[in-house]
Motif scaffolding. Structure first.
Motif, PDB file in Angstrom:
ATOM      1  N   SER A  43       0.830  -1.210   0.000  1.00 20.94           N
ATOM      2  CA  SER A  43       0.000   0.000   0.000  1.00 20.94           C
ATOM      3  C   SER A  43       0.860   1.254   0.000  1.00 20.94           C
ATOM      4  CB  SER A  43      -0.919  -0.007   1.230  1.00 20.94           C
ATOM      5  OG  SER A  43      -1.742  -1.164   1.242  1.00 20.94           O
ATOM      6  N   PRO A 129      -5.289  -1.178   1.151  1.00 22.34           N
ATOM      7  CA  PRO A 129      -5.184  -0.916  -0.301  1.00 22.34           C
ATOM      8  C   PRO A 129      -6.436  -0.265  -0.886  1.00 22.34           C
ATOM      9  CG  PRO A 129      -4.348  -3.106   0.224  1.00 22.34           C
ATOM     10  CD  PRO A 129      -4.991  -2.588   1.462  1.00 22.34           C
ATOM     11  N   VAL A 132      -6.297   3.403  -0.109  1.00 19.03           N
ATOM     12  CA  VAL A 132      -5.330   4.109  -0.963  1.00 19.03           C
ATOM     13  C   VAL A 132      -5.916   4.352  -2.350  1.00 19.03           C
ATOM     14  CG1 VAL A 132      -3.092   3.896  -2.092  1.00 19.03           C
ATOM     15  CG2 VAL A 132      -3.327   3.269   0.315  1.00 19.03           C
TER      16      VAL A 132
END
Length: 600
Positions: A43, A129, A132
């Motif tokens: 990430s 993730p 993000v």
């Protein structure tokens, strides 16, 4: 029949199971650290790349969604279904505290709760993730809709994967519980299914292998979840496919949920078949028939060469004419133990996947798959054959270790440990190396050399394994799913065994097919690389560091000037003789270690 309020009960079961998983992960600090690293590091890397390319991303023009993205999402969905199915069938076919749960709530509540917990586990891994990607989509692409679209796509992906994977996994577990044939051969059948799934995954993941690509899977509706994730972004999806993925997801969740409900009811309320009881009954029946007076042509089990232990390892058979009775008994018991406890063998795949994936990826991208496959078969398969049966012999004996130490000699025990690796591994390695050699661009002499190398490495790898396993034993079991007594080998033992077999084997394979490259590697490792490092440290062209760097450079040039034939004879002969010597010495060590061993 589900009880009233089963949805509320399922939510409580799922929440409790998820919290229990988090607590177990937190107790194992090393595992927690590795898991956190695997989630945080990618990430952070993705976030850094997005920051660096922020200006370029902001200027992206609207464009239609490529089929390659849809196909890749579909490929990952299918592979995730396989992973969930494998986990359900092998590690969690039944709930913990099964009697308490099934006498308190319905099977539907328990099954739905377990599916919810598994979904929450997947979302926990993908949470950072997803955050993000969502932030990048909003900040860089100016898509406020991504705040809803991206998390919704991830949740839909995870939920459908869990339901579909659970349906497949519970079906496999039900077959194991009800079919005597499947239960007896579950390890072989599971291995074939795993190899087929992994092979199919890599065929689509690396298009250079056979020409298949992820785009060929774009027709699968499960891949259309990508159209949901890109809503409001310059990557324009299909409205028809967006509606289609919502419809198909509803069918998977509702239809798959109903199927899981029926499967779990049939599985959890059915007494599983017993392979041991069947084998014991068959052995007793044969014994009674053999003992019947006047039975013409019938022989006793000893005379006919049949017994329950030999029958249990079928279709494999340890030749009686080649080994003594104690050696045969040890070999048969090792084969049976390995077949009955396949979970511990999965730990051997960890280093293979960790180090093998980059190698395979590099070979595919460079178009040298055929040139790499034959050396890999000649080097890696012998390592696996050696590690498969005797990497933790003392720990595998468990509570009967004191009895084993007094019932058989060290020589017979160690030889019994060697037999399965040679019996199973040697034919597989020879055939695999020969087939891979036919598909490779090498000359006939090089192909024969790789086959011979594979046979040689198999013998060496099998011979050194008992000594490594006895020197680094493991007696403490770990928990894998519902199995509380999984006893894998130590990772240090796996690493030492790989260093003794894979490294020299790789050098020998290189000397067979690419001796010039091996010469270059040695020249760089022992000459040019140290010379370069010392020159960087040296302040001038004079002094001790500079003189040492010049000496290392001369060494590199000297090694680089060695003839190919001379290198093959000297280095290859030394490695071959060293392997035979190491196998003999470690065999003697294993025999002595067993004879002198005192249980803790």
């Amino acid at each position: 029949m589900a009880e009233p309020g089963w949805v509320r009960h399922a939510l409580r079961v799922g929440r409790f199971e998820f919290r229990r998983s988090v607590r177990e992960l937190w107790r194992d600090k090393a595992r927690f650290a590795l898991t956190a690293l695997g989630v945080v590091l990618p990430s952070v890397v993705v976030a850094g790349v997005l920051v660096l390319l922020g200006d370029a991303i902001r200027g992206v023009e609207p464009m239609p969604m490529p089929d390659g993205i849809r196909g890749t999402v579909a490929l990952f969905w299918l592979f995730a279904v396989f992973l969930v199915a494998q986990r359900v069938a092998s590690a969690r076919p039944r709930p913990d505290a099964e009697a308490l749960l099934l006498t308190t709530v319905s099977a539907r509540s328990v099954a739905a709760g377990l599916a919810l917990a598994e979904t929450l586990r997947i979302l926990a891994y993908f949470g950072l993730p997803t955050l993000v990607v969502t932030g990048a989509s909003v900040a860089l692409l100016g898509s406020p809709a991504s705040v809803v679209a991206v998390p919704a796509a991830v949740v839909l992906f995870a939920a459908t994967v869990v339901v579909a994977g659970s349906a497949v996994g519970y079906a496999a577990a039900w077959l194991v519980a009800t079919s005597l044939f499947v239960a007896r051969h579950k390890t072989a059948l599971g291995s074939v299914a795993s190899l087929a799934a992994m092979g199919g995954y890599f065929l689509f993941l690396y298009p250079g292998l056979v020409g298949l690509s992820g785009a060929s899977l774009a027709w699968l509706p499960v891949g259309w979840v990508a159209d949901l994730a890109v809503v409001g972004t310059p990557l324009v999806g299909s409205t028809t496919r967006l509606a289609g993925v919502l419809l198909v997801s509803a069918v998977v969740l509702l239809g798959g949920g109903a199927l899981v409900d029926r499967e779990t009811t049939a599985l959890w309320f059915t007494d599983p078949v017993s392979v041991d009881a069947d084998e014991s009954g068959a052995a007793d029946e044969r014994s009674s028939v053999d003992a019947t007076p006047g039975a013409a042509g019938e022989q006793s089990p000893a005379a006919s060469g049949r017994d329950a232990l030999a029958d249990a390892v079928e279709p494999l058979a340890v030749p009686r004419s080649l080994v003594s009775e104690p050696v045969r008994r040890v070999a048969e018991w090792v084969l049976l133990r390995t077949r009955r406890d396949p979970n511990r063998l999965t730990f051997l795949l960890i280093p293979a996947m960790a180090f093998g994936s980059p190698v395979v990826s590099t070979a595919v991208q460079s178009g040298s798959t055929g040139a790499l496959l034959a050396p890999l078969c000649a080097v890696v398969l012998p390592w696996f054959a050696g590690s498969l049966f005797a990497m933790n012999p003392l720990g595998d004996e468990g509570r009967v270790l004191p009895v084993t130490l007094t019932a058989v000699s060290g020589r017979a025990y160690v030889r019994g440990l060697l037999v399965p690796g040679l019996l199973v591994g040697l034919p597989v390695v020879v055939v695999a190396a020969a087939v891979a050699g036919l598909l490779s661009p090498y000359s006939p002499a090089e192909r024969v050399g790789l086959v011979a190398l594979g046979a040689y490495l198999t013998c060496v790898a099998v011979a050194v394994t008992p000594a490594v396993g006895m020197a680094l034993p493991r007696f403490s079991a770990i928990s894998v799913g519902q199995s509380r007594e999984v006893l894998p080998p130590r990772m240090s033992a796996v690493a030492v065994h790989a260093a003794l077999t894979v490294l020299p084997g790789g050098l020998l394979a290189g000397l067979v097919v690419a001796p010039a490259a091996i010469r270059m590697v040695f020249a760089g490792a022992f000459g040019f690389a140290p010379a370069l490092a010392l020159r960087l440290l040296a302040a001038s062209d004079e002094g001790t560091l500079a003189e040492t760097a010049a000496w290392f450079a001369d060494v590199g040039e000297a090694v680089g000037s060695v003839g190919i034939a001379e290198l093959q004879v000297v280095l290859g002969g030394g490695l071959l003789v060293g392997g035979v010597a190491a196998a003999g010495l470690l065999y003697r060590y294993a025999v002595g270690r067993f004879d002198r061993y005192v249980p803790p």
